[in-house]
Scaffold this motif. Structure first.
Motif: not given
Length: 152
Positions: A20-25
């Motif tokens: 999971c990409d942090k920006v996505h989260l």
């Protein structure tokens, strides 16, 4: 992709979770909180004082005084205030918040659970983060999770 760690109820950082990409989260959490605020306000755009600290009339005629919505979202220990991200049509301007260089993120457990329910593809990763947090069985309604992101 980022490696994401979550602060556990044991008082330690968990092992990292990948996928999971942090920006996505952070973006998805902000969108979920926007949707909750929208529902709380029956889709009516109100100014800041009305949206966050107001007398709110419910459909049954009762009035609630106080805070209508408080997301509790924080990036690097700074509150993510929806009033600065939303336009009059409830669209989010993500340029108003620094996501790419974030090291820490805080959100409600209920928000992450809603994210897991609504996104079948990412559900396993979101649920893994919840599991790694070692959430107490009798966690309070407003239980928060703290995430730490590795350098990409």
């Amino acid at each position: 992709m980022s490696t994401i760690k979550v602060w556990t109820s044991d008082g330690n950082w968990s092992e990292g979770v990948d996928g999971c990409d942090k920006v996505h989260l952070m973006k998805v959490a902000i969108m979920i909180e926007r949707d909750i605020a929208y529902e709380n306000c029956n889709g009516k755009w109100l100014d800041y004082n009305d949206l966050f600290n107001a007398a709110f009339e419910h459909p049954d005629g009762t009035i609630t005084h106080g805070q209508i919505h408080h997301s509790g979202l924080q990036i690097d220990n700074k509150t993510v205030d929806l009033r600065y991200l939303l336009d009059d049509n409830w669209n989010i301007d993500f340029k108003c918040v620094e996501l790419k260089n974030a090291s820490f993120f805080k959100m409600r457990l209920s928000t992450l659970r809603k994210m897991a329910e609504e996104n079948e593809i990412m559900s396993a990763v979101y649920n893994e983060l919840i599991e790694r947090a070692k959430v107490p069985e009798k966690a309070p309604k407003r239980f928060f999770l703290l995430f730490m992101f590795s350098d990409e």
